[in-house]
Design an enzyme around this catalytic site. Sequence first.
Site, mmCIF file in Angstrom:
data_model
loop_
_atom_site.group_PDB
_atom_site.id
_atom_site.type_symbol
_atom_site.label_atom_id
_atom_site.label_comp_id
_atom_site.label_asym_id
_atom_site.label_seq_id
_atom_site.Cartn_x
_atom_site.Cartn_y
_atom_site.Cartn_z
ATOM 1 N N ASP A 177 0.811 -1.082 -0.106
ATOM 2 C CA ASP A 177 0.003 0.079 -0.080
ATOM 3 C C ASP A 177 0.813 1.216 -0.144
ATOM 4 O O ASP A 177 0.671 2.347 -0.853
ATOM 5 C CB ASP A 177 -0.972 0.038 1.217
ATOM 6 C CG ASP A 177 -1.734 -1.373 1.390
ATOM 7 O OD1 ASP A 177 -1.631 -2.237 0.500
ATOM 8 O OD2 ASP A 177 -2.319 -1.449 2.428
ATOM 9 N N GLU A 402 2.492 -9.282 11.773
ATOM 10 C CA GLU A 402 2.163 -9.060 10.553
ATOM 11 C C GLU A 402 3.621 -8.612 9.941
ATOM 12 O O GLU A 402 3.946 -9.030 8.738
ATOM 13 C CB GLU A 402 1.386 -7.898 10.380
ATOM 14 C CG GLU A 402 0.682 -7.387 9.012
ATOM 15 C CD GLU A 402 -0.326 -6.273 9.225
ATOM 16 O OE1 GLU A 402 -0.326 -5.772 10.471
ATOM 17 O OE2 GLU A 402 -1.050 -6.101 8.245
HETATM 18 C C1 9WN Z 1 -5.631 -2.869 2.216
HETATM 19 C C2 9WN Z 1 -4.352 -7.958 4.313
HETATM 20 C C3 9WN Z 1 -4.049 -6.812 3.469
HETATM 21 C C4 9WN Z 1 -2.681 -7.214 2.601
HETATM 22 C C5 9WN Z 1 -2.025 -6.063 1.947
HETATM 23 C C6 9WN Z 1 -1.593 -5.106 2.948
HETATM 24 C C7 9WN Z 1 -2.788 -4.780 3.921
HETATM 25 C C8 9WN Z 1 -5.135 -3.576 3.438
HETATM 26 C C9 9WN Z 1 -4.887 -2.484 4.554
HETATM 27 O O1 9WN Z 1 -3.632 -5.648 4.274
HETATM 28 O O2 9WN Z 1 -3.732 -3.914 2.892
HETATM 29 O O3 9WN Z 1 -5.967 -4.120 1.357
HETATM 30 O O4 9WN Z 1 -5.801 -2.305 4.956
HETATM 31 O O5 9WN Z 1 -3.990 -1.869 4.651
HETATM 32 O O6 9WN Z 1 -0.917 -4.196 2.569
HETATM 33 O O7 9WN Z 1 -0.926 -6.654 1.276
HETATM 34 O O8 9WN Z 1 -3.262 -8.083 1.507
HETATM 35 O O9 9WN Z 1 -3.626 -8.551 4.881
#
Ligand code: 9WN
Length: 429
Positions: A177, A402
Amino acid sequence: ASEPDTEEIPSPDLVSEATRVLMENWRGLYTVPASGLYPHQWSWDSAFIAVGLRHVSPRRAQQELESLLGAQWADGRLPQIVFASGRDDEYSPGASFWRSELIPGSAPVPTAGLIQPPNHAWAALLVHEADPEESRRRRFLDRAYPRLVAWHEYLRRRRSDEAGLAFTVHPWETGMDNSPAWDAPLAAVRGTFGGNVPRPDLRHADVTERPSNAEYEKYLSLAATYRDAGCDDSVAATPFRVTDPGVTALWIRSELALGRIAEELGIEADHADRAAALTEALEDLWDAELGCYVPVDRVSCEPQRFRSITGLLPLIVPDLLHVDELLGTLHGEHFRLGRSVLVPSFDLTAPEFDTSRYWRGPAWFNTAWVLVNGLLECGLETEARVLADTMGARAVESDFAEYLDPITGAAHGTRRFSWTAALSLDLHV
Ligand code: 9WN
């Protein structure tokens, strides 16, 4: 005298604890990335999770992918998020933001309109290989293959530039992101969300670890623009348009997996040719001076000249042209493989590097897993084993964090995170 026995014995802690995390986060047909912060099903998470789940329950691993494939749109896209009902207040933007039921050709269940990196066919092949008999009995590949082909067709027909490389229309689509590589393309996006940015994520994660409010303004404005164009790629004027080496590398690896799946099913198809064409096109993203692949902003036509983890992921692509230089970058001062914790998500020496903020430096387990496979692809078995062992040890020690500070190893983000458990497990059974 007999040779010392150096065979790796899987750590019972890792196997049993990782299994426990996966069981806690299982929601009947799929797995949430983590309870609390991420209460829905995410696309590339599900594929990574299935890779670990196959060792615990091949049937659940199949279901994990099947539930995601069941949320496919008519145009073939696999959505970034499949929303669980009744949890709209827990994550933003949720089902009430997207209102996907109003969009023609959307899935039969509420989903986001964006996508995530295409690691699914690769995962489907690995899941099949874990228990081919059970897979054949349930006709897993027969059912998954046409949907996976339609997914790749979506990328090829609706999301590819003249060179044949897919572009992403939102930083969320890259899975990374707030990488500094998106700073310039994002700065050029003029829209804002009017200051009213819901942040339920901050109930579960520290404000210093997540993307900033300013970034969230842009994220929501971009998502709203795409949604308001009906998520129709032929009409959506997307002010963010980026070609990403990591997305491309996973697509190639998945295209090759589709070739293997087609063989298993006795179907003739040209997946190997497609993979070869993509591999050739990927070379356009090579930056000789930086020694890695770089994303390209398709709006400004500028390469985003940073050393970031996405530019190393092409190591999983067979017959890559610049493999030696790429390995040099991975080992050198910018990522310090073996001397930093896992692999940092961003250049350790760059001014933008941040030890704790999400994709601006911290080390993630999914990219480490991809690079273990990349090292194996290069025949570097010992190095792959060392990285895999570090993943296992760090996963347990951090309670399946994470992400980690790549210098001290301190845990960040949420804990008992599903892909941390799944991918560490995968390398230790
Ligand atoms: C938006 C779920 C996801 C991962 C992504 C990570 C984070 C989400 C967020 O979490 O993104 O999709 O709310 O920040 O960057 O890689 O798939 O784990």
